[in-house]
Write a protein that holds these residues in place. Structure first.
Motif, PDB file in Angstrom:
ATOM      1  N   LEU A 270       0.802  -1.331  -0.029  1.00 28.80           N
ATOM      2  CA  LEU A 270      -0.293  -0.105   0.044  1.00 28.80           C
ATOM      3  C   LEU A 270       0.791   1.592  -0.026  1.00 28.80           C
ATOM      4  O   LEU A 270       0.523   2.254  -0.708  1.00 28.80           O
ATOM      5  CB  LEU A 270      -0.971  -0.100   1.309  1.00 28.80           C
ATOM      6  N   ILE A 271       1.904   1.114   0.846  1.00 32.07           N
ATOM      7  CA  ILE A 271       2.907   2.681   0.836  1.00 32.07           C
ATOM      8  C   ILE A 271       3.377   2.639  -0.491  1.00 32.07           C
ATOM      9  O   ILE A 271       3.706   3.800  -0.990  1.00 32.07           O
ATOM     10  CB  ILE A 271       3.890   2.256   1.729  1.00 32.07           C
ATOM     11  N   VAL A 272       4.004   1.502  -1.201  1.00 26.40           N
ATOM     12  CA  VAL A 272       4.480   1.803  -2.468  1.00 26.40           C
ATOM     13  C   VAL A 272       3.607   2.255  -3.636  1.00 26.40           C
ATOM     14  O   VAL A 272       3.944   3.119  -4.386  1.00 26.40           O
ATOM     15  CB  VAL A 272       5.245   0.315  -2.855  1.00 26.40           C
ATOM     16  N   ALA A 273       2.370   1.609  -3.558  1.00 22.45           N
ATOM     17  CA  ALA A 273       1.340   2.243  -4.576  1.00 22.45           C
ATOM     18  C   ALA A 273       0.868   3.674  -4.363  1.00 22.45           C
ATOM     19  O   ALA A 273       0.783   4.470  -5.332  1.00 22.45           O
ATOM     20  CB  ALA A 273       0.061   1.186  -4.369  1.00 22.45           C
ATOM     21  N   VAL A 274       0.665   3.987  -2.973  1.00 16.47           N
ATOM     22  CA  VAL A 274       0.381   5.452  -2.895  1.00 16.47           C
ATOM     23  C   VAL A 274       1.468   6.566  -3.106  1.00 16.47           C
ATOM     24  O   VAL A 274       1.498   7.491  -3.512  1.00 16.47           O
ATOM     25  CB  VAL A 274       0.056   5.661  -1.241  1.00 16.47           C
ATOM     26  N   THR A 275       2.834   5.982  -2.895  1.00 12.16           N
ATOM     27  CA  THR A 275       4.068   6.713  -3.315  1.00 12.16           C
ATOM     28  C   THR A 275       4.212   6.898  -4.633  1.00 12.16           C
ATOM     29  O   THR A 275       4.395   8.011  -5.087  1.00 12.16           O
ATOM     30  CB  THR A 275       5.289   6.118  -2.522  1.00 12.16           C
ATOM     31  N   LEU A 276       4.052   5.969  -5.381  1.00 14.90           N
ATOM     32  CA  LEU A 276       4.268   6.044  -6.756  1.00 14.90           C
ATOM     33  C   LEU A 276       3.080   7.097  -7.364  1.00 14.90           C
ATOM     34  O   LEU A 276       3.177   7.816  -8.148  1.00 14.90           O
ATOM     35  CB  LEU A 276       4.071   4.830  -7.450  1.00 14.90           C
ATOM     36  N   GLY A 277       1.871   6.721  -6.897  1.00 11.65           N
ATOM     37  CA  GLY A 277       0.796   7.566  -7.359  1.00 11.65           C
ATOM     38  C   GLY A 277       0.719   9.089  -7.077  1.00 11.65           C
ATOM     39  O   GLY A 277       0.683   9.751  -8.030  1.00 11.65           O
ATOM     40  N   GLY A 278       1.451   9.249  -6.050  1.00 16.70           N
ATOM     41  CA  GLY A 278       1.640  10.594  -5.499  1.00 16.70           C
ATOM     42  C   GLY A 278       2.545  11.410  -6.291  1.00 16.70           C
ATOM     43  O   GLY A 278       2.497  12.337  -6.618  1.00 16.70           O
TER      44      GLY A 278
ATOM     45  N   ALA B 254      15.285   4.286  -1.708  1.00 17.51           N
ATOM     46  CA  ALA B 254      16.087   3.769  -0.514  1.00 17.51           C
ATOM     47  C   ALA B 254      15.164   2.744   0.457  1.00 17.51           C
ATOM     48  O   ALA B 254      15.826   2.472   1.313  1.00 17.51           O
ATOM     49  CB  ALA B 254      16.107   5.025   0.247  1.00 17.51           C
ATOM     50  N   GLY B 255      13.973   2.386   0.060  1.00 22.02           N
ATOM     51  CA  GLY B 255      13.284   1.450   0.889  1.00 22.02           C
ATOM     52  C   GLY B 255      12.361   2.144   2.233  1.00 22.02           C
ATOM     53  O   GLY B 255      12.444   1.399   2.976  1.00 22.02           O
ATOM     54  N   VAL B 256      12.435   3.637   2.083  1.00 16.39           N
ATOM     55  CA  VAL B 256      11.798   3.867   3.222  1.00 16.39           C
ATOM     56  C   VAL B 256      10.184   4.132   3.037  1.00 16.39           C
ATOM     57  O   VAL B 256       9.889   4.413   1.999  1.00 16.39           O
ATOM     58  CB  VAL B 256      12.210   5.653   3.116  1.00 16.39           C
TER      59      VAL B 256
ATOM     60  N   SER C 217      11.458  13.712  -4.008  1.00 16.62           N
ATOM     61  CA  SER C 217      11.749  13.107  -2.555  1.00 16.62           C
ATOM     62  C   SER C 217      10.896  11.863  -2.399  1.00 16.62           C
ATOM     63  O   SER C 217      11.372  10.920  -1.885  1.00 16.62           O
ATOM     64  CB  SER C 217      11.297  13.922  -1.776  1.00 16.62           C
ATOM     65  N   LEU C 218       9.721  11.692  -3.028  1.00 10.70           N
ATOM     66  CA  LEU C 218       9.141  10.639  -2.717  1.00 10.70           C
ATOM     67  C   LEU C 218       9.692   9.164  -3.463  1.00 10.70           C
ATOM     68  O   LEU C 218       9.749   8.208  -2.880  1.00 10.70           O
ATOM     69  CB  LEU C 218       7.535  10.663  -3.468  1.00 10.70           C
ATOM     70  N   LEU C 219      10.116   9.668  -4.874  1.00  4.97           N
ATOM     71  CA  LEU C 219      10.783   8.513  -5.368  1.00  4.97           C
ATOM     72  C   LEU C 219      12.170   7.964  -4.929  1.00  4.97           C
ATOM     73  O   LEU C 219      12.513   7.029  -4.880  1.00  4.97           O
ATOM     74  CB  LEU C 219      11.144   9.140  -6.736  1.00  4.97           C
TER      75      LEU C 219
END
Length: 207
Positions: free
Chosen positions: A70-78, A205-207, A198-200
């Motif tokens: 979920l974190i990866v999906a939201v991060t990429l979309g954002g 970095a796997g944060v 910064s999101l990418l």
């Protein structure tokens, strides 16, 4: 610890997190300068923050942090949305229009709310600030004090967004010139680009 002290702590932390140049703030500032749908957009942002803060205080932050997908999906979309808006801002700056600070050339209400919706719920920084950070720190409070802490943070959001939206009109004499809009759009474009980058980087970095 008194309820007032807990509420004040929540308000101070909430204010420190939202009073920064970010996607929501840049958008509300621009709409405020245009005097376009200011009340609806400020109310939407404030209520959204209050909802996310309540979710964090209720413990949703723990569940979200345990879902890497979920974190990866939201991060990429954002990141994609922020980058797209940055491109639009740079295009406006490259071909500025003679916009008036009060009124014309703004988005329709439907488009403005949709954009605000994306800035709010497609931006992982919002979840990090409200759901995760505010939510995790609320664990130091119990019972009514925890509710007061969340309420204080929510009140800070209401004060900030309405202050920003309606206070923007004080800058209208400056934005009577098209060149000022060009500078604003360049700043918005840079901010959105940096947020997307910064999101990418965090994702890489796997944060």
């Amino acid at each position: 610890m008194s309820l007032l002290s807990a509420a004040l702590s929540g308000a101070l932390l909430g204010a420190s997190l939202i009073i920064a140049i970010g996607a929501q703030n840049a958008f509300i500032l621009r709409q405020g300068l245009l005097r376009s749908h200011v009340f609806v957009l400020c109310l939407f942002c404030a209520l959204s923050d209050a909802l996310l803060i309540a979710a964090g205080v209720a413990g949703l932050g723990t569940l979200v942090s345990q879902s890497p997908t979920l974190i990866v999906a939201v991060t990429l979309g954002g990141a994609l949305f922020l980058a797209s808006y940055a491109v639009l801002a740079f295009r406006r700056a490259w071909r500025p229009q003679a916009m008036q600070a009060a009124g014309g050339n703004g988005l329709s209400l439907k488009a403005a709310v949709a954009t605000c919706l994306a800035f709010t719920f497609l931006n992982p920084h919002v979840y990090l600030d409200t759901v995760l950070l505010l939510g995790s720190l609320s664990a130091a409070y119990h019972g009514p004090a925890r509710l007061a802490y969340g309420a204080g943070a929510a009140v800070a959001s209401f004060v900030w967004f309405f202050g920003l939206g309606y206070g923007a009109r004080l800058l209208q004499p400056v934005f009577a010139k098209p060149a000022a809009w060009r500078v604003l759009d360049v700043i918005i474009g840079v901010v959105m680009s940096l947020l997307a980058l910064s999101l990418l980087l965090k994702l890489h970095a796997g944060v």
